[in-house]
Write an enzyme that holds these catalytic residues in place. Sequence first.
Site, PDB file in Angstrom:
ATOM      1  N   LYS A   1       0.792  -1.228   0.000  1.00 59.70           N
ATOM      2  CA  LYS A   1       0.000   0.000   0.000  1.00 59.70           C
ATOM      3  C   LYS A   1       0.829   1.285   0.000  1.00 59.70           C
ATOM      4  O   LYS A   1       0.364   2.335  -0.441  1.00 59.70           O
ATOM      5  CB  LYS A   1      -0.947  -0.001   1.194  1.00 59.70           C
ATOM      6  CG  LYS A   1      -2.119  -0.957   1.067  1.00 59.70           C
ATOM      7  CD  LYS A   1      -3.145  -0.460   0.071  1.00 59.70           C
ATOM      8  CE  LYS A   1      -4.429  -1.272   0.130  1.00 59.70           C
ATOM      9  NZ  LYS A   1      -5.472  -0.740  -0.771  1.00 59.70           N
TER      10      LYS A   1
ATOM     11  N   SER B   1       0.507  -9.928  -0.806  1.00 58.01           N
ATOM     12  CA  SER B   1       0.355  -8.466  -0.757  1.00 58.01           C
ATOM     13  C   SER B   1       0.687  -7.834   0.587  1.00 58.01           C
ATOM     14  O   SER B   1       0.974  -6.636   0.649  1.00 58.01           O
ATOM     15  CB  SER B   1      -1.061  -8.077  -1.174  1.00 58.01           C
ATOM     16  OG  SER B   1      -2.017  -8.715  -0.340  1.00 58.01           O
TER      17      SER B   1
END
Length: 402
Positions: A52, A303
Site C-alpha cells: 500500500k 500483498s
Amino acid sequence: MQVTFSDIQAAASRLASVIDTTPLDRSQTYSQLSHNHIYLKLENMQRTGSFKIRGAYNKISALAPDERSRGVIAASAGNHAQGVAYAARLLNIPCTIVMPKMASLSKVEATRRYGAEIVLHGQSYDDAYAKAKELQEETGYTFIHAFDDPDVIAGQGTIGLELLEQNQHLDAIVAPIGGGGLISGIAIAAKAIKPDIKIYGVEASGAACFRRSLDAGDITTLDTVSTIADGIAVKRPGNLTYDTVKNLVDDVFVVEDEAIARTMVMLMERSKVVSEGASASALAAILTNHLPFENKHVAVVISGGNVDMMLLSRIIEHGLVAAGRHARFVTTLPDRPGSLANLVAAVADVGANIVSIEHHRLGQSLILGHVEVDMAVETRNEEHIEELRQRFLTLGYSFQMK
C-alpha cells in the site's frame, strides 16, 4: 481519468528512493502442488508491511501545495492506513485515518505510531469510508482513496513493472482483489509490457463484490461482507477499478475462508512467510486448482503480512483443523480402571498425539457407570484422521467428531 503505462513509469521514478524492490522467489512446494512454476512476490516484506505504501506515497507526493497544507484523510481497514500515515510522515503532512471499529489492533497501533490521528467508526471499510468523507467535508482535508484513484492505481502498478523486470518469462500474475487498485495497476503495467500475459484476481467468498458485479454486468454493492481476509473485505468495486478489471483482467476467482486459512498456515510452515488473509487468498486460489493451465510461469502477489497476533493464533488453529492437522473426538467409556488407558493407547497405536483431554462423570445424556471423554488430537492429515476413526470403530468405541 484513465491510468496509463507512462503514469506507472512516472510513479516508479517517484518511489525509487522510498520503497524496496521486494523479492520474487520461486517455490518448489507450490510449483509441485499446482503443476506450474510458482513465484511468490513478497510484498509482505515491503516498508509498512504491505504494497500500500506504493500507491499512498505516489498520490500524496503529487498533491499541490494547498492540498498538502490542509492535511490528508483516508479510510482503511489497516494497510492503506499505514501506507498513508507513513507517506504523510515522510512528507511532513498532517494525517487522519478512519478505521473500522473491528480493525486489527496491531494495524491500528502501527498506524498511530506513524503519526496519524485515528478515528474508529463503523463495522466495515465502507462505514469508515463514509465517515472519512463526512470529515473531509467538515474540515477540508484532502482525501486519499484506498483504490479508486489514478495516482494510487499507478503506484500499485509499479509491482507489475518489477515483476516483469525480475522475470520476463512470466505467463500469468495472480493477485488479491479488494477494491481493485492493486490488480488494476498490475494489469495496466503488465499488459503494456507483455500483452499476452494473463492476469487473475482473487476474492474471498464473503466479499466477492467484483465477481458479483462482473456476473451482473454492472457495479453491484454487497449487503454485507464477512471474511477473515479483512484487507479485501470491500462491499463495492471502484468505478475506475471496475472498468479496468472488466477490460484487462482475464478472470476473477473466489475462494473460501477455509482455503485462505489453510494457505496462511502452509505459507508459515513451508515458506516461513507470515501472510495476512488477503494476501494468502491469491495463493489459495492456485492451491485449490483455479488456474486453467499447467506448466506455466506464474507470479503470486503476497500483498501484505500485517496480521494481528491474536487473530493469527485463531487462524492457525482453524487452518490446522481444516487441513486435518487437528481433530476432536467425544466418546463414552465404562467408568472403571483401564478404560481411559485403553483409549489413549488406541491413539498412540496410529501415531496421533493427544493435545488435550477432558474426563466428565456428570451429564444428562450419560448412562450410569459411564464417563464422557472429550479429546483433541494432533494428526498429519485427513487420511490420518480416518485411520484413527477406523481404529476406534474396530475397538468398538462409539464417538462423535466435533
